[in-house]
Design a protein around this motif. Structure first.
Motif, PDB file in Angstrom:
ATOM      1  N   ALA A  35       0.818  -1.213   0.000  1.00 30.76           N
ATOM      2  CA  ALA A  35       0.000   0.000   0.000  1.00 30.76           C
ATOM      3  C   ALA A  35       0.852   1.263   0.000  1.00 30.76           C
ATOM      4  O   ALA A  35       0.448   2.287   0.540  1.00 30.76           O
ATOM      5  CB  ALA A  35      -0.925  -0.005   1.206  1.00 30.76           C
ATOM      6  N   THR A  36       2.034   1.193  -0.595  1.00 29.85           N
ATOM      7  CA  THR A  36       2.953   2.325  -0.647  1.00 29.85           C
ATOM      8  C   THR A  36       3.040   2.854  -2.075  1.00 29.85           C
ATOM      9  O   THR A  36       2.826   2.120  -3.036  1.00 29.85           O
ATOM     10  CB  THR A  36       4.357   1.913  -0.181  1.00 29.85           C
ATOM     11  OG1 THR A  36       4.799   0.806  -0.971  1.00 29.85           O
ATOM     12  CG2 THR A  36       4.338   1.491   1.271  1.00 29.85           C
ATOM     13  N   PRO A  37       3.381   4.138  -2.247  1.00 26.46           N
ATOM     14  CA  PRO A  37       3.479   4.704  -3.598  1.00 26.46           C
ATOM     15  C   PRO A  37       4.640   4.087  -4.380  1.00 26.46           C
ATOM     16  O   PRO A  37       5.710   3.821  -3.826  1.00 26.46           O
ATOM     17  CB  PRO A  37       3.722   6.193  -3.349  1.00 26.46           C
ATOM     18  CG  PRO A  37       3.317   6.442  -1.942  1.00 26.46           C
ATOM     19  CD  PRO A  37       3.577   5.172  -1.214  1.00 26.46           C
ATOM     20  N   ASP A  38       4.424   3.883  -5.648  1.00 29.35           N
ATOM     21  CA  ASP A  38       5.434   3.356  -6.560  1.00 29.35           C
ATOM     22  C   ASP A  38       5.927   4.501  -7.444  1.00 29.35           C
ATOM     23  O   ASP A  38       5.129   5.156  -8.126  1.00 29.35           O
ATOM     24  CB  ASP A  38       4.826   2.245  -7.424  1.00 29.35           C
ATOM     25  CG  ASP A  38       5.843   1.659  -8.386  1.00 29.35           C
ATOM     26  OD1 ASP A  38       6.568   0.735  -7.987  1.00 29.35           O
ATOM     27  OD2 ASP A  38       5.909   2.144  -9.537  1.00 29.35           O
ATOM     28  N   ARG A  39       7.246   4.733  -7.437  1.00 29.43           N
ATOM     29  CA  ARG A  39       7.776   5.906  -8.138  1.00 29.43           C
ATOM     30  C   ARG A  39       7.664   5.763  -9.652  1.00 29.43           C
ATOM     31  O   ARG A  39       7.598   6.761 -10.367  1.00 29.43           O
ATOM     32  CB  ARG A  39       9.221   6.157  -7.703  1.00 29.43           C
ATOM     33  CG  ARG A  39       9.310   6.562  -6.229  1.00 29.43           C
ATOM     34  CD  ARG A  39      10.711   6.942  -5.818  1.00 29.43           C
ATOM     35  NE  ARG A  39      11.176   8.181  -6.411  1.00 29.43           N
ATOM     36  CZ  ARG A  39      10.827   9.388  -5.990  1.00 29.43           C
ATOM     37  NH1 ARG A  39       9.972   9.524  -4.994  1.00 29.43           N
ATOM     38  NH2 ARG A  39      11.314  10.460  -6.573  1.00 29.43           N
ATOM     39  N   GLU A  40       7.657   4.550 -10.165  1.00 27.68           N
ATOM     40  CA  GLU A  40       7.466   4.382 -11.601  1.00 27.68           C
ATOM     41  C   GLU A  40       6.055   4.786 -12.015  1.00 27.68           C
ATOM     42  O   GLU A  40       5.851   5.396 -13.067  1.00 27.68           O
ATOM     43  CB  GLU A  40       7.754   2.940 -12.007  1.00 27.68           C
ATOM     44  CG  GLU A  40       9.230   2.563 -11.908  1.00 27.68           C
ATOM     45  CD  GLU A  40       9.510   1.177 -12.445  1.00 27.68           C
ATOM     46  OE1 GLU A  40       8.578   0.567 -13.025  1.00 27.68           O
ATOM     47  OE2 GLU A  40      10.645   0.706 -12.277  1.00 27.68           O
TER      48      GLU A  40
ATOM     49  N   THR B 264       4.956   7.880 -14.536  1.00 31.65           N
ATOM     50  CA  THR B 264       4.030   7.688 -15.656  1.00 31.65           C
ATOM     51  C   THR B 264       2.901   8.707 -15.626  1.00 31.65           C
ATOM     52  O   THR B 264       2.563   9.318 -16.654  1.00 31.65           O
ATOM     53  CB  THR B 264       3.453   6.261 -15.631  1.00 31.65           C
ATOM     54  OG1 THR B 264       4.520   5.324 -15.733  1.00 31.65           O
ATOM     55  CG2 THR B 264       2.473   6.052 -16.777  1.00 31.65           C
ATOM     56  N   LEU B 265       2.319   8.914 -14.437  1.00 28.02           N
ATOM     57  CA  LEU B 265       1.225   9.875 -14.326  1.00 28.02           C
ATOM     58  C   LEU B 265       1.704  11.302 -14.574  1.00 28.02           C
ATOM     59  O   LEU B 265       1.009  12.101 -15.217  1.00 28.02           O
ATOM     60  CB  LEU B 265       0.581   9.763 -12.939  1.00 28.02           C
ATOM     61  CG  LEU B 265      -0.192   8.467 -12.677  1.00 28.02           C
ATOM     62  CD1 LEU B 265      -0.640   8.405 -11.219  1.00 28.02           C
ATOM     63  CD2 LEU B 265      -1.398   8.351 -13.598  1.00 28.02           C
TER      64      LEU B 265
ATOM     65  N   TYR C  46      -5.881   9.820  -6.686  1.00 25.47           N
ATOM     66  CA  TYR C  46      -4.557   9.735  -7.301  1.00 25.47           C
ATOM     67  C   TYR C  46      -3.611   8.891  -6.444  1.00 25.47           C
ATOM     68  O   TYR C  46      -2.774   8.159  -6.972  1.00 25.47           O
ATOM     69  CB  TYR C  46      -3.980  11.136  -7.529  1.00 25.47           C
ATOM     70  CG  TYR C  46      -4.227  11.638  -8.927  1.00 25.47           C
ATOM     71  CD1 TYR C  46      -3.354  11.351  -9.968  1.00 25.47           C
ATOM     72  CD2 TYR C  46      -5.350  12.397  -9.222  1.00 25.47           C
ATOM     73  CE1 TYR C  46      -3.583  11.798 -11.252  1.00 25.47           C
ATOM     74  CE2 TYR C  46      -5.601  12.857 -10.505  1.00 25.47           C
ATOM     75  CZ  TYR C  46      -4.711  12.555 -11.513  1.00 25.47           C
ATOM     76  OH  TYR C  46      -4.945  12.990 -12.792  1.00 25.47           O
ATOM     77  N   TYR C  47      -3.752   9.007  -5.141  1.00 26.12           N
ATOM     78  CA  TYR C  47      -2.890   8.219  -4.262  1.00 26.12           C
ATOM     79  C   TYR C  47      -3.126   6.726  -4.483  1.00 26.12           C
ATOM     80  O   TYR C  47      -2.175   5.935  -4.485  1.00 26.12           O
ATOM     81  CB  TYR C  47      -3.128   8.593  -2.796  1.00 26.12           C
ATOM     82  CG  TYR C  47      -2.113   7.989  -1.858  1.00 26.12           C
ATOM     83  CD1 TYR C  47      -0.878   8.580  -1.662  1.00 26.12           C
ATOM     84  CD2 TYR C  47      -2.384   6.803  -1.171  1.00 26.12           C
ATOM     85  CE1 TYR C  47       0.070   8.024  -0.809  1.00 26.12           C
ATOM     86  CE2 TYR C  47      -1.447   6.239  -0.325  1.00 26.12           C
ATOM     87  CZ  TYR C  47      -0.224   6.849  -0.147  1.00 26.12           C
ATOM     88  OH  TYR C  47       0.709   6.286   0.688  1.00 26.12           O
TER      89      TYR C  47
ATOM     90  N   VAL D   6       0.956  19.868 -10.378  1.00 26.99           N
ATOM     91  CA  VAL D   6       0.758  19.525 -11.790  1.00 26.99           C
ATOM     92  C   VAL D   6       0.002  18.205 -11.899  1.00 26.99           C
ATOM     93  O   VAL D   6      -0.940  18.060 -12.692  1.00 26.99           O
ATOM     94  CB  VAL D   6       2.116  19.447 -12.523  1.00 26.99           C
ATOM     95  CG1 VAL D   6       1.946  18.838 -13.914  1.00 26.99           C
ATOM     96  CG2 VAL D   6       2.753  20.833 -12.624  1.00 26.99           C
ATOM     97  N   LEU D   7       0.399  17.223 -11.111  1.00 26.08           N
ATOM     98  CA  LEU D   7      -0.237  15.906 -11.131  1.00 26.08           C
ATOM     99  C   LEU D   7      -1.738  16.015 -10.893  1.00 26.08           C
ATOM    100  O   LEU D   7      -2.537  15.380 -11.595  1.00 26.08           O
ATOM    101  CB  LEU D   7       0.404  15.005 -10.066  1.00 26.08           C
ATOM    102  CG  LEU D   7      -0.191  13.607  -9.899  1.00 26.08           C
ATOM    103  CD1 LEU D   7       0.095  12.753 -11.132  1.00 26.08           C
ATOM    104  CD2 LEU D   7       0.369  12.941  -8.650  1.00 26.08           C
ATOM    105  N   LEU D   8      -2.132  16.817  -9.902  1.00 24.97           N
ATOM    106  CA  LEU D   8      -3.540  16.942  -9.540  1.00 24.97           C
ATOM    107  C   LEU D   8      -4.259  18.032 -10.318  1.00 24.97           C
ATOM    108  O   LEU D   8      -5.466  18.233 -10.132  1.00 24.97           O
ATOM    109  CB  LEU D   8      -3.678  17.210  -8.040  1.00 24.97           C
ATOM    110  CG  LEU D   8      -3.153  16.118  -7.103  1.00 24.97           C
ATOM    111  CD1 LEU D   8      -3.444  16.471  -5.661  1.00 24.97           C
ATOM    112  CD2 LEU D   8      -3.756  14.768  -7.441  1.00 24.97           C
TER     113      LEU D   8
END
Length: 418
Positions: A241-246, A250-251, A393-394, A311-313
């Motif tokens: 349940a942790t963020p993946d930097r790849e 991509t996003l 997004y998370y 930017v992402l959001l």
């Protein structure tokens, strides 16, 4: 009930936070602790190690009584905005919120007040000189330090400003003063590893940065965390349940490859940096490389990382500036102990903002408070929409998503401990 406010990220909750909690209660004589905690995106711009509900549960199991969310516009922002938003949330609890206690490298409230007063006396002159130095090629931390020295401020003021928690502490003091808060300020000396240190310090205390670094290396971190926090945190890590930097890259590239003009309206995208963002997106293969390619003498790594979250959001500059001027318009409850629930019952009549516990009724609750077609009602709903989007997004960033609705704010109840 006398409450002490704690402004936190708990990314993750470690022994230094446990020390801060205990000392805050001891110094202030408070009966209950209230943590204002960042949500899914943090002050330096990165997504949190685990989601906000897991982090709230670890805090409660370690002894915090009440955890509420600092909304995204303030949580993912510079120190002055971060401080103003958090203090505004604490102030909304009314007269029962009698203290704010923060950690600092100085540990000396008199020294921090003197530094805040010195900066306030010549804030405009300092900002002008900093801009001049940036234009000559200095990076921001060096430009600020040089400007402070040139302004003739005492050497200890320059030393205070060289440490990140001191800087936040000064902004907390400023926010308390600007808001005419009745909460009294206290500070606890930071012990153990420094904010940026990757090695543990004394008393088996490592910084959150060091703990996250060890986790990325697959090393054990249990000794640096209170025993009570192990189960929820390690369970979240084990289920991916942790963020993946790849995924993050991509996003981000999906936004940036639309071109410079497409990202120009977003918050913190200014001074022509949209061109650097677009150019970097064409060639970068990981997030660190992207940040390194974009940063410049005007834009530190932290500022670029923070910018990329906006930017992402898709957070537009004009909306953000309007929201920051309005201030937080609701409080989101993330968790409470039995004592925390008694405190909420005690201060409910004094609450100056709507307290959201059940998202199924949130729209009606906000419209009832601010009116159906008013400016504040619209602003509150927009702040709500951004909070919901940040959660969605998370979930896209997590290494393993167990399926189900991504709008978890509607389905995840606050953590309630006995």
């Amino acid at each position: 009930m006398r409450a002490v406010g704690l402004i936190t990220e708990y990314n993750p909750f470690h022994r230094g936070h446990e020390h801060h909690l205990r000392e805050s209660l001891r110094l202030t004589g408070a009966q209950v602790s209230v943590a204002v905690m960042s949500g899914h995106f943090l002050q330096r711009g990165e997504p949190a190690l685990v989601d906000k509900w897991v982090r709230a549960e670890t805090a409660l199991r370690a002894g915090v009584d009440l955890v509420v969310e600092l909304p995204f516009p303030w949580a993912c922002n510079s120190a002055p905005h971060f401080a103003r938003g958090a203090v505004a949330v604490l102030n909304s609890f009314g007269k029962s919120m009698q203290a704010l206690c923060f950690g600092s490298e100085s540990g000396n409230l008199v020294q921090l007040r003197q530094a805040e007063a010195a900066l306030e006396r010549d804030r405009q002159g300092l900002e002008k000189d900093i801009r001049r130095r940036l234009g000559q090629g200095e990076n921001y931390p060096r430009a600020r330090a040089a400007s402070v020295r040139q302004a003739g401020l005492q050497e200890d003021v320059a030393e205070v400003l060289s440490h990140p928690n001191n800087i936040l502490g000064i902004e907390y003091l400023r926010a308390l003063k600007e808001s005419a808060s009745t909460a009294q300020a206290y500070t606890v000396p930071r012990i153990g590893g420094g904010f940026h240190d990757l090695q543990p310090g004394t008393h088996d205390i490592a910084s959150a940065t060091a703990i996250r670094h060890r986790l990325r290396q697959g090393r054990d971190v249990a000794s640096f965390l209170p025993q009570a926090t192990h189960t929820p945190l390690f369970a979240a890590l084990a289920r991916g349940a942790t963020p993946d930097r790849e995924r993050l890259l991509t996003l981000l590239l999906g936004r940036l490859l639309e071109g410079a003009q497409a990202v120009k309206p977003f918050y913190l995208v200014e001074g022509g940096i949209e061109n650097r963002l677009a150019a970097a997106a064409e060639v970068c293969s990981d997030c660190d490389e992207l940040v390194s390619a974009v940063k410049s003498r005007h834009f530190t790594r932290t500022r670029v990382t923070r910018m990329l979250s906006h930017v992402l959001l898709g957070v537009e500059r004009q909306w953000m500036e309007e929201s920051l001027a309005t201030g937080p318009l609701f409080i989101t409850l993330l968790g409470a102990s039995a004592r925390g629930r008694r405190y909420l019952a005690h201060c409910r009549k004094d609450l100056q903002l709507p307290l959201i516990q059940n998202f199924s009724r949130v729209h009606a609750q906000l419209k009832r408070r601010y009116g159906r077609e008013t400016f504040l009602s619209g602003a509150a709903l927009q702040q709500l929409d951004l909070q919901l989007l940040a959660t969605r997004y998370y979930t896209l960033l997590q290494e393993k998503w167990p399926a189900g609705p991504r709008g978890r704010d509607y389905f995840q109840p606050p953590c309630m401990l006995p």
